[in-house]
Design a protein around this motif. Sequence first.
Motif, PDB file in Angstrom:
ATOM      1  N   ASP A 144      -0.546 -55.493 -45.603  1.00 57.49           N
ATOM      2  CA  ASP A 144      -1.275 -55.850 -46.823  1.00 57.49           C
ATOM      3  C   ASP A 144      -2.750 -55.539 -46.689  1.00 57.49           C
ATOM      4  OD1 ASP A 144       0.799 -57.232 -48.547  1.00 57.49           O
ATOM      5  OD2 ASP A 144       1.058 -58.275 -46.639  1.00 57.49           O
ATOM      6  N   PHE A 145      -3.224 -55.451 -45.449  1.00 57.86           N
ATOM      7  CA  PHE A 145      -4.625 -55.103 -45.207  1.00 57.86           C
ATOM      8  C   PHE A 145      -4.729 -54.594 -43.774  1.00 57.86           C
ATOM      9  CE2 PHE A 145      -9.216 -55.910 -44.537  1.00 57.86           C
ATOM     10  CZ  PHE A 145      -9.703 -55.358 -45.712  1.00 57.86           C
ATOM     11  N   SER A 146      -5.631 -53.622 -43.564  1.00 55.33           N
ATOM     12  CA  SER A 146      -5.741 -53.083 -42.209  1.00 55.33           C
ATOM     13  C   SER A 146      -7.197 -52.898 -41.810  1.00 55.33           C
ATOM     14  CB  SER A 146      -4.993 -51.754 -42.128  1.00 55.33           C
ATOM     15  OG  SER A 146      -5.492 -50.856 -43.093  1.00 55.33           O
ATOM     16  N   ILE A 147      -7.443 -53.139 -40.536  1.00 58.61           N
ATOM     17  CA  ILE A 147      -8.806 -53.077 -39.992  1.00 58.61           C
ATOM     18  C   ILE A 147      -8.800 -52.233 -38.731  1.00 58.61           C
ATOM     19  CG2 ILE A 147     -10.751 -54.472 -39.131  1.00 58.61           C
ATOM     20  CD1 ILE A 147      -8.568 -56.768 -40.413  1.00 58.61           C
ATOM     21  N   TYR A 148      -9.823 -51.426 -38.582  1.00 60.33           N
ATOM     22  CA  TYR A 148      -9.983 -50.642 -37.350  1.00 60.33           C
ATOM     23  C   TYR A 148     -11.339 -50.974 -36.740  1.00 60.33           C
ATOM     24  CZ  TYR A 148      -9.934 -46.718 -34.130  1.00 60.33           C
ATOM     25  OH  TYR A 148      -9.942 -45.952 -32.994  1.00 60.33           O
ATOM     26  N   LEU A 149     -11.333 -51.368 -35.477  1.00 62.25           N
ATOM     27  CA  LEU A 149     -12.593 -51.616 -34.755  1.00 62.25           C
ATOM     28  C   LEU A 149     -12.950 -50.333 -34.025  1.00 62.25           C
ATOM     29  CD1 LEU A 149     -12.140 -55.128 -33.051  1.00 62.25           C
ATOM     30  CD2 LEU A 149     -13.238 -54.581 -35.223  1.00 62.25           C
ATOM     31  N   ASP A 150     -13.997 -49.695 -34.489  1.00 65.88           N
ATOM     32  CA  ASP A 150     -14.357 -48.375 -33.965  1.00 65.88           C
ATOM     33  C   ASP A 150     -15.592 -48.508 -33.064  1.00 65.88           C
ATOM     34  OD1 ASP A 150     -14.625 -45.711 -33.509  1.00 65.88           O
ATOM     35  OD2 ASP A 150     -15.188 -45.179 -35.572  1.00 65.88           O
ATOM     36  N   ILE A 151     -15.332 -48.619 -31.770  1.00 64.26           N
ATOM     37  CA  ILE A 151     -16.423 -48.817 -30.826  1.00 64.26           C
ATOM     38  C   ILE A 151     -16.788 -47.448 -30.243  1.00 64.26           C
ATOM     39  CG2 ILE A 151     -17.194 -50.173 -28.828  1.00 64.26           C
ATOM     40  CD1 ILE A 151     -16.052 -51.901 -31.145  1.00 64.26           C
ATOM     41  N   SER A 152     -18.018 -47.028 -30.428  1.00 64.93           N
ATOM     42  CA  SER A 152     -18.416 -45.702 -29.933  1.00 64.93           C
ATOM     43  C   SER A 152     -18.344 -45.681 -28.405  1.00 64.93           C
ATOM     44  CB  SER A 152     -19.833 -45.383 -30.396  1.00 64.93           C
ATOM     45  OG  SER A 152     -20.722 -46.311 -29.835  1.00 64.93           O
ATOM     46  N   ASN A 153     -18.221 -44.490 -27.869  1.00 66.43           N
ATOM     47  CA  ASN A 153     -18.056 -44.364 -26.414  1.00 66.43           C
ATOM     48  C   ASN A 153     -19.176 -45.016 -25.621  1.00 66.43           C
ATOM     49  OD1 ASN A 153     -15.607 -43.067 -26.369  1.00 66.43           O
ATOM     50  ND2 ASN A 153     -16.561 -41.094 -26.832  1.00 66.43           N
ATOM     51  N   GLU A 154     -20.397 -44.846 -26.086  1.00 69.83           N
ATOM     52  CA  GLU A 154     -21.544 -45.413 -25.353  1.00 69.83           C
ATOM     53  C   GLU A 154     -21.406 -46.929 -25.252  1.00 69.83           C
ATOM     54  OE1 GLU A 154     -21.651 -43.381 -27.956  1.00 69.83           O
ATOM     55  OE2 GLU A 154     -23.470 -42.155 -28.020  1.00 69.83           O
ATOM     56  N   VAL A 155     -21.041 -47.542 -26.379  1.00 67.28           N
ATOM     57  CA  VAL A 155     -20.956 -49.003 -26.414  1.00 67.28           C
ATOM     58  C   VAL A 155     -19.737 -49.495 -25.620  1.00 67.28           C
ATOM     59  CG1 VAL A 155     -20.705 -51.007 -27.929  1.00 67.28           C
ATOM     60  CG2 VAL A 155     -22.210 -49.112 -28.600  1.00 67.28           C
ATOM     61  N   LYS A 156     -18.619 -48.769 -25.772  1.00 66.68           N
ATOM     62  CA  LYS A 156     -17.412 -49.123 -25.019  1.00 66.68           C
ATOM     63  C   LYS A 156     -17.723 -49.146 -23.532  1.00 66.68           C
ATOM     64  CE  LYS A 156     -13.521 -47.178 -26.770  1.00 66.68           C
ATOM     65  NZ  LYS A 156     -12.473 -46.112 -26.877  1.00 66.68           N
ATOM     66  N   PHE A 157     -18.461 -48.158 -23.127  1.00 65.70           N
ATOM     67  CA  PHE A 157     -18.851 -48.024 -21.728  1.00 65.70           C
ATOM     68  C   PHE A 157     -19.700 -49.228 -21.286  1.00 65.70           C
ATOM     69  CE2 PHE A 157     -21.388 -45.788 -18.363  1.00 65.70           C
ATOM     70  CZ  PHE A 157     -20.326 -45.667 -17.473  1.00 65.70           C
ATOM     71  N   ALA A 158     -20.672 -49.562 -22.102  1.00 66.88           N
ATOM     72  CA  ALA A 158     -21.548 -50.701 -21.770  1.00 66.88           C
ATOM     73  C   ALA A 158     -20.748 -52.001 -21.663  1.00 66.88           C
ATOM     74  CB  ALA A 158     -22.652 -50.836 -22.819  1.00 66.88           C
TER      75      ALA A 158
END
Length: 355
Positions: A144-158
């Motif tokens: 009924d609803f969808s969400i994507y958490l898009d963490i950029s590589n730099e931040v994922k790394f940190a």
Amino acid sequence: KCAAGDSQTVVIGLAADSGCGKSTFMRRLTSVFGGTAEPPKGGNPDSNTLISDTTTVICLDDYHSLDRTGRKEKGVTALDPRANDFDLMYEQVKAIKDGIAVEKPIYNHVTGLLDPPELIKPPKILVIEGLHPMYDARVRDLLDFSIYLDISNEVKFAWKIQRDMAERGHSLESIKASIEARKPDFDAYIDPQKQYADAVIEVLPTQLIPDDNEGKILRVRLIQKEGVKNFSPVYLFDDGSTISWIPCGRKLTCSYPGIKFAYGPDTYFGNEVSVVEMDGQFDRLDELIYVESHLSNLSSKFYGEVTQQMLKHADFPGSNNGTGLFQTIVGLKIRELYEQIVATRAETPVRSAKV
Ligand code: ADP
Ligand code: G6P
């Protein structure tokens, strides 16, 4: 006996790579619904499921068809669709949506094995969180609803460094290597799901500090699809205008590098969207009320609810920046979506009887 439609479960999909803030988001969401999600009572202590009064959160790792050894033998990662049973995922999410309890497998993160299944009863709201909630078209259509958490590589790394180095004693090299090893499958199977999301929370390094690569101060964008049933995007000042706003000054305490908001229409994978953006972080969380008073369409029940929720969970990661703010807002949006779906059903009690 009423048709199953009366109690039909609302299904929400939350996609992200692991270690990208899904459980933090879920804690904020269940709090908006007025409860805390706990592991199921009396079941397997290694269960990945969280249950509150209204909401059941299942982790899609439970649909791994290959356990850790199996993945190793076949040389596939957990991100690879071949390591996951989408037929079973579809059957079980559909059954729950139709009001039928299921025996869901459990993937044991400690042993890397599949444990005996646990009973999942249809809740009011089912959240399926994990690597692939929008990968399979059949499962996607149930959402009924969808969400994507898009963490950029730099931040994922940190974030990974913070967690795996500080808390788990991994070396910088091994963290780098594990991110690199996952990347091809991440790009092939996880990242493309964001095109289907109704809301994307994009987390990027700040633009307020030139060449920042520390990943501590974040620029966070809430990308909201237009025309989604029961979802009307949040906006800043004026619906549909393009706005840039620096609230620091008399009413908001901002230390270096300050705070900058932006809002405006855009397109995202060919869809019309509205984007609210926050770069920087709050010095004093109680002053968030000032920002809240300039945002419209928040789906809050009373003035100040966003600030109240943020203050309540000030200890969660991201509470002083756009990640916490937008997760909280999406939580309010999901509550409203749920209430609207229930209200629509109440207006049309006679649902078409399926044969
Ligand atoms: P997941 O459930 O996706 O594995 P978690 O919510 O458990 O992710 O978060 C994993 C880790 O990532 C946290 O322990 C924290 O170090 C970091 N993290 C998550 N969200 C944020 C955030 N908004 N800001 C800073 N760090 C975060
Ligand atoms: C889960 C996580 C994956 C992670 C995997 C570990 O499935 O969702 O993100 O990669 O566990 O896999 P491994 O093959 O290292 O046990």
